[in-house]
Design a protein around this motif. Structure first.
Motif, PDB file in Angstrom:
ATOM      1  N   UNK A 138      16.364  55.774  36.728  1.00  0.00           N
ATOM      2  CA  UNK A 138      15.181  55.300  37.438  1.00  0.00           C
ATOM      3  C   UNK A 138      14.031  56.277  37.282  1.00  0.00           C
ATOM      4  N   UNK A 139      12.822  55.765  37.492  1.00  0.00           N
ATOM      5  CA  UNK A 139      11.628  56.601  37.390  1.00  0.00           C
ATOM      6  C   UNK A 139      10.553  56.039  38.315  1.00  0.00           C
ATOM      7  N   UNK A 140       9.950  56.917  39.105  1.00  0.00           N
ATOM      8  CA  UNK A 140       8.831  56.549  39.986  1.00  0.00           C
ATOM      9  C   UNK A 140       9.167  55.406  40.938  1.00  0.00           C
ATOM     10  N   UNK A 141      10.295  55.505  41.602  1.00  0.00           N
ATOM     11  CA  UNK A 141      10.703  54.469  42.548  1.00  0.00           C
ATOM     12  C   UNK A 141      10.285  54.887  43.955  1.00  0.00           C
ATOM     13  N   UNK A 142       9.601  53.999  44.661  1.00  0.00           N
ATOM     14  CA  UNK A 142       9.246  54.220  46.059  1.00  0.00           C
ATOM     15  C   UNK A 142      10.232  53.425  46.912  1.00  0.00           C
ATOM     16  N   UNK A 143      11.305  54.084  47.296  1.00  0.00           N
ATOM     17  CA  UNK A 143      12.362  53.407  48.035  1.00  0.00           C
ATOM     18  C   UNK A 143      11.870  52.863  49.371  1.00  0.00           C
ATOM     19  N   UNK A 144      10.925  53.549  50.005  1.00  0.00           N
ATOM     20  CA  UNK A 144      10.416  53.067  51.293  1.00  0.00           C
ATOM     21  C   UNK A 144       9.717  51.721  51.132  1.00  0.00           C
ATOM     22  N   UNK A 145       8.999  51.534  50.025  1.00  0.00           N
ATOM     23  CA  UNK A 145       8.322  50.264  49.755  1.00  0.00           C
ATOM     24  C   UNK A 145       9.360  49.175  49.494  1.00  0.00           C
ATOM     25  N   UNK A 146      10.359  49.494  48.692  1.00  0.00           N
ATOM     26  CA  UNK A 146      11.411  48.520  48.404  1.00  0.00           C
ATOM     27  C   UNK A 146      12.176  48.141  49.672  1.00  0.00           C
ATOM     28  N   UNK A 147      12.425  49.113  50.535  1.00  0.00           N
ATOM     29  CA  UNK A 147      13.138  48.834  51.784  1.00  0.00           C
ATOM     30  C   UNK A 147      12.355  47.855  52.655  1.00  0.00           C
ATOM     31  N   UNK A 153       9.490  50.893  39.314  1.00  0.00           N
ATOM     32  CA  UNK A 153       9.177  50.110  40.513  1.00  0.00           C
ATOM     33  C   UNK A 153       8.841  48.664  40.163  1.00  0.00           C
ATOM     34  N   UNK A 154       8.056  48.473  39.105  1.00  0.00           N
ATOM     35  CA  UNK A 154       7.630  47.109  38.781  1.00  0.00           C
ATOM     36  C   UNK A 154       8.791  46.223  38.340  1.00  0.00           C
ATOM     37  N   UNK A 155       9.879  46.812  37.856  1.00  0.00           N
ATOM     38  CA  UNK A 155      11.056  46.003  37.517  1.00  0.00           C
ATOM     39  C   UNK A 155      11.687  45.437  38.798  1.00  0.00           C
ATOM     40  N   UNK A 156      11.778  46.287  39.812  1.00  0.00           N
ATOM     41  CA  UNK A 156      12.297  45.815  41.100  1.00  0.00           C
ATOM     42  C   UNK A 156      11.388  44.734  41.685  1.00  0.00           C
ATOM     43  N   UNK A 157      10.094  44.994  41.632  1.00  0.00           N
ATOM     44  CA  UNK A 157       9.144  44.037  42.215  1.00  0.00           C
ATOM     45  C   UNK A 157       9.150  42.718  41.475  1.00  0.00           C
ATOM     46  N   UNK A 158       9.322  42.761  40.161  1.00  0.00           N
ATOM     47  CA  UNK A 158       9.350  41.508  39.393  1.00  0.00           C
ATOM     48  C   UNK A 158      10.570  40.677  39.781  1.00  0.00           C
ATOM     49  N   UNK A 159      11.702  41.339  40.042  1.00  0.00           N
ATOM     50  CA  UNK A 159      12.897  40.610  40.471  1.00  0.00           C
ATOM     51  C   UNK A 159      12.673  40.026  41.877  1.00  0.00           C
ATOM     52  N   UNK A 160      12.088  40.830  42.772  1.00  0.00           N
ATOM     53  CA  UNK A 160      11.840  40.355  44.135  1.00  0.00           C
ATOM     54  C   UNK A 160      10.862  39.176  44.157  1.00  0.00           C
TER      55      UNK A 160
END
Length: 97
Positions: free
Chosen positions: A42-51, A86-93
């Motif tokens: 992983x790189x540049x992940x903002x876990x608080x935003x994802x949470x 981060x954008x990979x997580x956001x694209x899935x969400x």
């Protein structure tokens, strides 16, 4: 009488105890995401935003999110470092389920 029951019903593990744990709160989701991704590139992940964005998700759903984000990173032709961002997580969400 027991002899009338199907043998499959009385096999070990069929009638067990189930414990409902409930959905994790925001702090717990952040920690769960950190644990799941510990071995991921992983790189540049903002876990608080994802949470915050994963409200109502179970631990299994968070695991699925991480797996799907990893697959999205592998398919991303612009991602030359092959890291999950981060954008990979956001694209899935944001994708329809």
């Amino acid at each position: 009488e027991l002899e009338e029951l199907d043998d499959a019903i009385v096999r070990p593990g069929r009638l067990g105890t189930h414990i409902y744990l409930g959905k994790p709160d925001e702090k717990d989701r952040e920690e769960i995401l950190q644990v799941i991704t510990r071995q991921m590139p992983i790189e540049d992940i903002e876990f608080s935003v994802l949470a915050k964005k994963t409200e109502g998700m179970s631990g299994a759903e968070l695991r699925f999110l991480c797996t799907e984000a990893g697959l999205a990173a592998m398919k991303d032709k612009t991602n030359t470092e092959q890291t999950i961002k981060q954008y990979h997580f956001l694209s899935v969400l944001n994708s329809p389920r």
